[in-house]
Scaffold this motif. Structure first.
Motif, PDB file in Angstrom:
ATOM      1  N   ASN A  21      20.268  32.580  20.800  1.00 16.94           N
ATOM      2  CA  ASN A  21      18.920  32.000  20.867  1.00 16.94           C
ATOM      3  C   ASN A  21      18.908  30.490  21.091  1.00 16.94           C
ATOM      4  O   ASN A  21      18.299  29.728  20.345  1.00 16.94           O
ATOM      5  CB  ASN A  21      18.130  32.335  19.591  1.00 16.94           C
ATOM      6  N   SER A  22      19.574  30.062  22.150  1.00 18.90           N
ATOM      7  CA  SER A  22      19.526  28.653  22.534  1.00 18.90           C
ATOM      8  C   SER A  22      18.154  28.320  23.123  1.00 18.90           C
ATOM      9  O   SER A  22      17.356  29.200  23.448  1.00 18.90           O
ATOM     10  CB  SER A  22      20.605  28.354  23.575  1.00 18.90           C
ATOM     11  N   LYS A  23      17.901  27.021  23.266  1.00 17.22           N
ATOM     12  CA  LYS A  23      16.738  26.549  24.002  1.00 17.22           C
ATOM     13  C   LYS A  23      17.235  25.785  25.229  1.00 17.22           C
ATOM     14  O   LYS A  23      18.346  25.257  25.239  1.00 17.22           O
ATOM     15  CB  LYS A  23      15.861  25.647  23.135  1.00 17.22           C
ATOM     16  N   TYR A  24      16.383  25.730  26.264  1.00 13.08           N
ATOM     17  CA  TYR A  24      16.778  25.089  27.508  1.00 13.08           C
ATOM     18  C   TYR A  24      15.727  24.070  27.926  1.00 13.08           C
ATOM     19  O   TYR A  24      14.526  24.303  27.772  1.00 13.08           O
ATOM     20  CB  TYR A  24      16.989  26.136  28.610  1.00 13.08           C
ATOM     21  N   TYR A  25      16.211  22.948  28.464  1.00 16.20           N
ATOM     22  CA  TYR A  25      15.328  21.867  28.885  1.00 16.20           C
ATOM     23  C   TYR A  25      15.705  21.414  30.283  1.00 16.20           C
ATOM     24  O   TYR A  25      16.883  21.367  30.639  1.00 16.20           O
ATOM     25  CB  TYR A  25      15.412  20.700  27.899  1.00 16.20           C
ATOM     26  N   VAL A  26      14.691  21.053  31.080  1.00 10.54           N
ATOM     27  CA  VAL A  26      14.900  20.667  32.470  1.00 10.54           C
ATOM     28  C   VAL A  26      15.229  19.180  32.550  1.00 10.54           C
ATOM     29  O   VAL A  26      14.722  18.371  31.769  1.00 10.54           O
ATOM     30  CB  VAL A  26      13.654  21.011  33.308  1.00 10.54           C
ATOM     31  N   VAL A  27      16.101  18.808  33.496  1.00 15.35           N
ATOM     32  CA  VAL A  27      16.569  17.431  33.612  1.00 15.35           C
ATOM     33  C   VAL A  27      15.461  16.484  34.067  1.00 15.35           C
ATOM     34  O   VAL A  27      15.495  15.289  33.794  1.00 15.35           O
ATOM     35  CB  VAL A  27      17.775  17.344  34.576  1.00 15.35           C
ATOM     36  N   ASP A  28      14.441  17.019  34.745  1.00 18.11           N
ATOM     37  CA  ASP A  28      13.330  16.191  35.215  1.00 18.11           C
ATOM     38  C   ASP A  28      12.071  17.046  35.262  1.00 18.11           C
ATOM     39  O   ASP A  28      12.049  18.100  35.904  1.00 18.11           O
ATOM     40  CB  ASP A  28      13.623  15.623  36.603  1.00 18.11           C
TER      41      ASP A  28
END
Length: 409
Positions: free
Chosen positions: A287-294
């Protein structure tokens, strides 16, 4: 020269200071970061600095392997021979190899240059895998790495101030959310910015993911990217993504999605925030979370998907924490979640909870709850966009306005 550079490019002082600190040290300087994050410009500014300190032009060798002029040098033996002929025997040689991942077996060239006494070597790459596996093993102990991100909000604001384009912090923040890539500062219309971002996105997907992984089913990859973009800040599992894509008519498997996800992360298009058990001081495997670089790239793909403003500002905070701390995780405190746990080089923690507003008492109670359960004495912060009561302190939990926090030195 200097004035023109200052007008044309954004000063990336923290990154530049990294290169200055390590200048002339017998270690390879590696700068990695997503495409168009400013790596080549950083090298340009650093070369300008070198010349100011007395370094002559013939002491500098600069090669960008995305330039067709150097296509013949993609062969490692030809590259090494070319550089060797230009080396000055009695002076320091400053060698800049930009986008080195295009050179097959580049690590052998880097290793051969490293053992020379009169070489100061700097290299960049636009993905996370160009220094992985056997390459990292070969160069272990021989390089220091700088992970470069697009502009911070502080850098964004400072550039606008220096160029007399500054309005107010809130307007700047709204503009910042449209994109943090340096070149977008010089785009004059929304359409020009969108076209530029489309070019970056297409290059990352086609060159850094599809070509590298030899992906045949590109629609599944693009649907995966859109799914991840739409779920920034939410816990994600491979199985859940696979089921979602299957329900939308895409034939795929957990193994395929896992492989594609690895490619997305390696391209530095997105970052994974793993979960961290605050009590056990261990990383959790699911259950990781993901974030966009921009966020401009997210807006490009999902132009009508801007209502989840809470997750959008959470993405901004996550990227800023990556700039300030070597390790950033999603915290798990019993059954409660802490948005971020940031660990410094001494493994000392900082805890962050992020919310749009906590002026509602029930919301405030909910956001404080997970921080209050943490028993240690490390600093705890509640970051919001509130301007009222923005500096409150709740028994050691410091509330801060996000924009103020982003601008602090």
């Amino acid at each position: 020269m200097t004035n023109l550079l200052e007008q044309k490019y954004v000063a990336r002082d923290e990154y530049l200071n990294f290169l200055k600190r390590n200048r002339d040290k017998h270690i390879i300087k590696v700068v990695s970061g997503v495409r168009r994050s400013g790596k080549s410009t950083l090298f340009l500014l650093f070369r300008d600095y070198l010349k100011k300190t007395g370094v002559k032009d013939n002491q500098i060798i600069n090669l960008n392997f995305e330039d067709m002029d150097f296509e013949d040098l993609l062969d490692p033996e030809k590259l090494y021979s070319y550089i060797k002929k230009k080396l000055l025997p009695d002076q320091m040689n400053y060698i800049f190899l930009d986008e080195i991942q295009h050179v097959h077996n580049f690590e052998k060239v880097a290793d051969s240059l490293f053992i020379k006494d009169n070489v100061d070597l700097y290299i960049t790459g636009s993905n996370a895998y160009f220094l992985s596996g056997e390459i990292a093993t070969l160069l272990t102990g021989r390089y220091v790495q700088l992970n470069m991100l697009p502009l911070s909000f502080n850098e964004f604001v400072q550039w606008h101030r220096q160029n007399n384009k500054f309005t107010n912090d809130q307007d700047m923040f709204n503009q910042y959310l449209k994109s943090s890539f340096p070149y977008t500062l010089f785009t004059e219309t929304d359409q020009e910015r969108i076209e530029y971002l489309q070019g970056i996105y297409s290059t990352i997907v086609l060159t850094d993911i599809v070509t590298r992984l030899n992906i045949k089913d590109v629609p599944v990859l693009e649907r995966l990217i859109r799914t991840l973009f739409s779920n920034i800040g939410s816990q994600v599992t491979i199985n859940k993504i696979t089921n979602t894509l299957r329900s939308n008519g895409y034939k795929t498997s957990n193994k395929t999605i896992d492989r594609y996800l690895e490619g997305i992360l390696d391209s530095l298009l997105m970052y994974e925030a793993k979960r961290y058990d605050i009590y056990g001081h261990d990383l959790l495997s699911s259950n990781s979370k993901y974030y966009v670089v921009d966020l401009g790239l997210r807006r490009l793909l999902l132009p009508d998907h801007q209502e989840d403003y809470g997750h959008i500002i959470e993405n901004v905070v996550y990227l800023e924490l990556l700039r300030r701390f070597p390790n950033v995780y999603v915290g798990q405190s019993g059954k409660y979640e802490v948005d971020f746990v940031a660990l410094n080089g001494r493994n000392e923690a900082r805890y962050f909870q992020v919310a749009l507003t906590t002026l509602d008492e029930n919301v405030l109670k909910r956001e404080l709850r997970s921080l209050q359960r943490i028993g240690d004495s490390y600093p705890k912060y509640l970051l919001t966009l509130d301007t009222l009561n923005k500096d409150a302190n709740y028994n050691g939990i410091q509330k801060m306005n996000i924009i103020d926090w982003l601008l602090e030195k």
